[in-house]
Design an enzyme around this catalytic site. Structure first.
Site: not given
Length: 392
Positions: A62, A65, A117
């Site tokens: 993640s 991102k 997230s």
């Protein structure tokens, strides 16, 4: 009066003891890390302060991102109202429970993506910014190579779920984050510890999953961060921190547990924020190779360990590389050609000419100067006390 004099002497003694302790007990470079890949850079100069398999291709999870966020910030408006698609709402993994057809601001989606997230928020952002996920990813990869300057990163999606050709490196992620931190809106997003989330599908308080940003593990110098986890990547973490002299980015990839990755990160931050300072080589400095003469057009700033000497190596193409005492690359820059004869490949070592930007109290000369200055202050204080008592 004796008590006052004794107190002043104790203050001086305490100050000198603190400086002596700092000299005798420096924070050592981490001997080993649990993370399979890691890097720490000073984002102010781009210099590498620590490196372990920093250029090895890894799955980021993640922390992808971070790239999604800075691309969207530069190609859309936080005040935009986004209509959530069915595709976005049905995205797997971590979520902020978006509903198909729901209208929500891009700013709130960015907050949901960075703090909680939310994979669904990442897809909604991508679709809004470039029309589709595929179009977004293609343009994102071009942006990362052409604008950010990373060359070992390729993303297949905007959120970080596993993809066979979804990869980056610790060094590339540090560069991407360093680039993003120049954007004020990103800095705000990156540093949110918690906020109130209100949408059609979910009303709650969101807390940042990054323990150092959330405050679960206190570290005052930390300014932001993003965590990640999928089975194929294990735990990943990006952290930014600042003190009076440095702005560091620490990236740790593929650790087996949260405990391990946070231990690695805090060890790196302790080392970087306490053992490094910025230096520079002055504009106009000349360097002679076997066949050419080169010159610096501008002051060249880099970061090195305090009191450490560095070596400057210039090749025949005019690329200067700074190496530390362990012969590890710290920084590079391109020089201006002054005089060129025949071409050659030989590299020569240029004489060190760096200047420290800030006073280094580990230097004995500076240390004893400070000590003498404190003694003089004590003597002046004693004199003033005696004079005042005589007047009384």
């Amino acid at each position: 009066m004796k008590k006052k004099i004794l107190l002043m002497i104790l203050v001086v003694f305490g100050a000198t003891q603190t400086m002596t302790s700092a000299n005798e007990h420096p924070i050592k470079k981490p001997d080993s890390l649990f993370s399979k890949s890691a890097v720490m850079i000073d984002s102010g100069t781009g210099s590498v302060l620590y490196s372990k398999n920093a250029h090895k291709k890894m799955n980021p999870a993640s922390i992808t991102k971070i790239a999604t966020a800075i691309y969207a910030l530069e190609h859309s408006d936080l005040e935009d109202i986004v209509t959530v698609s069915k595709n976005a709402a049905n995205t797997e993994g971590s979520t902020v429970y978006l509903l198909p057809g729901e209208k929500i601001s891009l700013e709130q989606l960015m907050q949901g993506m960075m703090v909680n997230s939310g994979n669904d928020a990442a897809v909604a952002i991508a679709e809004h910014t470039e029309g589709s996920v595929n179009s977004f990813v293609k343009k994102l990869n071009v942006f990362l190579e052409d604008e950010v300057g990373v060359h070992k990163t390729h993303f297949e999606n905007p959120h970080g779920l596993y993809g066979e050709n979804h990869f980056t490196t610790a060094y590339d992620m540090a560069k991407i984050t360093s680039y993003a931190m120049k954007n004020d809106d990103f800095r705000v997003l990156f540093g949110i510890g918690s906020f109130e989330w209100k949408s059609e599908g979910w009303n709650t308080t969101l807390f940042n999953h990054h323990k150092l940003v959330k405050g679960e593990l206190p570290y005052p110098e930390v300014t932001g961060g993003k965590n990640g986890f999928i089975t194929e990547a294990n735990h990943t973490l990006v952290t930014s921190a600042e003190n009076d002299g440095l702005s560091v980015i620490a990236v740790t990839l593929n650790a087996q547990s949260k405990r391990a990755i946070y231990k690695d990160t805090t060890s790196l931050l302790d080392y970087g924020l306490n053992q490094f300072g910025r230096s520079y080589i002055a504009k106009g400095s000349k360097f002679q190779t076997a066949h050419s003469t080169f010159q610096l057009k501008e002051d060249f700033h880099f970061t090195k360990r305090i009191s450490e000497s560095v070596n400057e190596v210039v090749n025949e193409k005019g690329i200067m590389t700074i190496y530390n005492e362990e012969n590890q690359e710290v920084a590079t820059t391109e020089l201006h050609s002054v005089l060129k004869s025949e071409n050659g490949d030989q590299e020569v070592l240029a004489s060190s000419s760096d200047k420290t930007e800030e006073s280094d109290l580990t230097d004995p000369k500076i240390f004893y100067s400070v000590f003498l200055y404190l003694i003089i202050l004590v003597m002046m204080g004693i004199s003033m006390i005696r004079k005042r008592e005589q007047e009384l």
